[in-house]
Design a protein around this motif. Structure first.
Motif, mmCIF file in Angstrom:
data_model
loop_
_atom_site.group_PDB
_atom_site.id
_atom_site.type_symbol
_atom_site.label_atom_id
_atom_site.label_comp_id
_atom_site.label_asym_id
_atom_site.label_seq_id
_atom_site.Cartn_x
_atom_site.Cartn_y
_atom_site.Cartn_z
ATOM 1 N N CYS A 6 -75.221 -37.052 -71.670
ATOM 2 C CA CYS A 6 -74.576 -38.763 -71.808
ATOM 3 C C CYS A 6 -73.076 -38.655 -71.045
ATOM 4 C CB CYS A 6 -74.612 -38.916 -73.244
ATOM 5 S SG CYS A 6 -76.225 -38.643 -74.169
ATOM 6 N N HIS A 7 -72.359 -37.816 -71.115
ATOM 7 C CA HIS A 7 -71.237 -37.896 -70.569
ATOM 8 C C HIS A 7 -70.427 -36.782 -70.276
ATOM 9 C CE1 HIS A 7 -70.708 -36.896 -75.072
ATOM 10 N NE2 HIS A 7 -69.864 -36.273 -74.609
ATOM 11 N N GLU A 8 -69.292 -36.432 -69.745
ATOM 12 C CA GLU A 8 -68.746 -35.270 -69.414
ATOM 13 C C GLU A 8 -67.315 -35.299 -69.823
ATOM 14 O OE1 GLU A 8 -67.443 -35.586 -64.837
ATOM 15 O OE2 GLU A 8 -69.773 -35.767 -65.163
ATOM 16 N N HIS A 9 -67.025 -34.126 -70.236
ATOM 17 C CA HIS A 9 -65.320 -33.948 -70.565
ATOM 18 C C HIS A 9 -64.613 -33.030 -69.379
ATOM 19 C CE1 HIS A 9 -67.463 -33.714 -74.637
ATOM 20 N NE2 HIS A 9 -66.902 -34.904 -74.786
ATOM 21 N N LYS A 10 -63.249 -33.412 -69.314
ATOM 22 C CA LYS A 10 -62.544 -32.869 -68.171
ATOM 23 C C LYS A 10 -62.679 -31.468 -68.035
ATOM 24 C CE LYS A 10 -57.753 -32.990 -66.758
ATOM 25 N NZ LYS A 10 -56.218 -33.325 -67.062
ATOM 26 N N TYR A 11 -62.887 -30.717 -69.211
ATOM 27 C CA TYR A 11 -63.096 -29.117 -68.839
ATOM 28 C C TYR A 11 -64.523 -28.618 -69.249
ATOM 29 C CZ TYR A 11 -58.032 -29.597 -68.843
ATOM 30 O OH TYR A 11 -56.722 -29.765 -68.363
ATOM 31 N N ASP A 12 -65.408 -29.395 -68.998
ATOM 32 C CA ASP A 12 -66.715 -28.774 -69.370
ATOM 33 C C ASP A 12 -67.336 -28.423 -68.016
ATOM 34 O OD1 ASP A 12 -67.321 -30.081 -71.800
ATOM 35 O OD2 ASP A 12 -68.400 -31.818 -71.093
ATOM 36 N N SER A 15 -70.675 -30.423 -64.942
ATOM 37 C CA SER A 15 -70.546 -32.037 -64.973
ATOM 38 C C SER A 15 -71.864 -32.893 -65.176
ATOM 39 C CB SER A 15 -70.053 -32.411 -63.651
ATOM 40 O OG SER A 15 -70.950 -32.373 -62.612
ATOM 41 N N GLN A 16 -71.906 -34.046 -65.327
ATOM 42 C CA GLN A 16 -72.956 -34.794 -65.663
ATOM 43 C C GLN A 16 -73.701 -34.909 -64.241
ATOM 44 O OE1 GLN A 16 -72.201 -39.091 -66.686
ATOM 45 N NE2 GLN A 16 -74.182 -39.183 -68.135
ATOM 46 N N ARG A 17 -73.311 -35.030 -63.530
ATOM 47 C CA ARG A 17 -73.911 -34.944 -61.852
ATOM 48 C C ARG A 17 -74.795 -33.731 -61.844
ATOM 49 N NH1 ARG A 17 -73.384 -37.344 -56.864
ATOM 50 N NH2 ARG A 17 -74.145 -36.032 -55.198
ATOM 51 N N GLU A 18 -74.144 -32.328 -62.174
ATOM 52 C CA GLU A 18 -74.841 -31.213 -62.028
ATOM 53 C C GLU A 18 -75.952 -31.097 -63.004
ATOM 54 O OE1 GLU A 18 -71.392 -28.663 -62.584
ATOM 55 O OE2 GLU A 18 -71.186 -28.484 -60.567
ATOM 56 N N TYR A 19 -75.722 -31.609 -64.228
ATOM 57 C CA TYR A 19 -76.805 -31.502 -65.142
ATOM 58 C C TYR A 19 -78.150 -32.343 -64.711
ATOM 59 C CZ TYR A 19 -79.563 -33.087 -69.436
ATOM 60 O OH TYR A 19 -80.485 -33.236 -70.168
#
Length: 147
Positions: A6-12, A15-19
């Motif tokens: 659903c979203h991404e955090h700065k230090y995840d 990333s949402q794109r990679e997911y």
């Protein structure tokens, strides 16, 4: 990885794109289905029975391959004899194939048509081996499957 849907955090780490790139890759992968018999089914000899039935089916299919030319002629004759009323009773994928020109048919179209014709009473009377193959497949023990 669940957050990245659903979203991404700065230090995840993902990333949402990679997911979604990973999701697209795995979503298009073929998933094999493996039979997983229970210990009770193994003890009852159902795996042995399944293997015996599959070998019988394979030998019958080899025998049926010797009649492939006659089967194709029979299929073509059946297809030519279809009336508009008959076509209305066909499943959608078979109707689609029948309405296509021979040169436009994909391998999947051809397979759908052949599998449908094999189940018809007329084909089973002309080629009794089809009835025997269907009977053996119905007798094959069913196991839970997994990837």
């Amino acid at each position: 990885m669940g957050c990245a849907q659903c979203h991404e955090h700065k230090y995840d780490p993902v990333s949402q794109r990679e997911y979604y790139q990973l999701f697209a890759f795995l979503n298009n992968a073929e998933e094999p289905k493996l039979d997983v018999p229970t210990p009770e089914q193994i003890a009852a000899g159902l795996t042995r029975k399944r293997d015996e039935l599959r070998s019988q089916i394979a030998s019958l299919e080899t025998q049926f391959q010797t009649q492939a030319e006659a089967f194709q002629k029979s299929l073509s004759a059946w297809e030519q004899a279809l009336t508009d009323d008959d076509k209305k009773k066909l499943p959608a994928e078979v109707l689609n194939t029948v309405n296509l020109a021979l040169s436009m048919r994909s391998d999947q179209n051809k397979k759908d048509l052949v599998e449908y014709y094999k189940k018809l009473e007329a084909a089973r009377k002309e080629f009794p081996v089809l009835d025997e193959i269907a009977r053996l497949r119905a007798a094959e023990p069913q196991f839970v499957t997994t990837m």
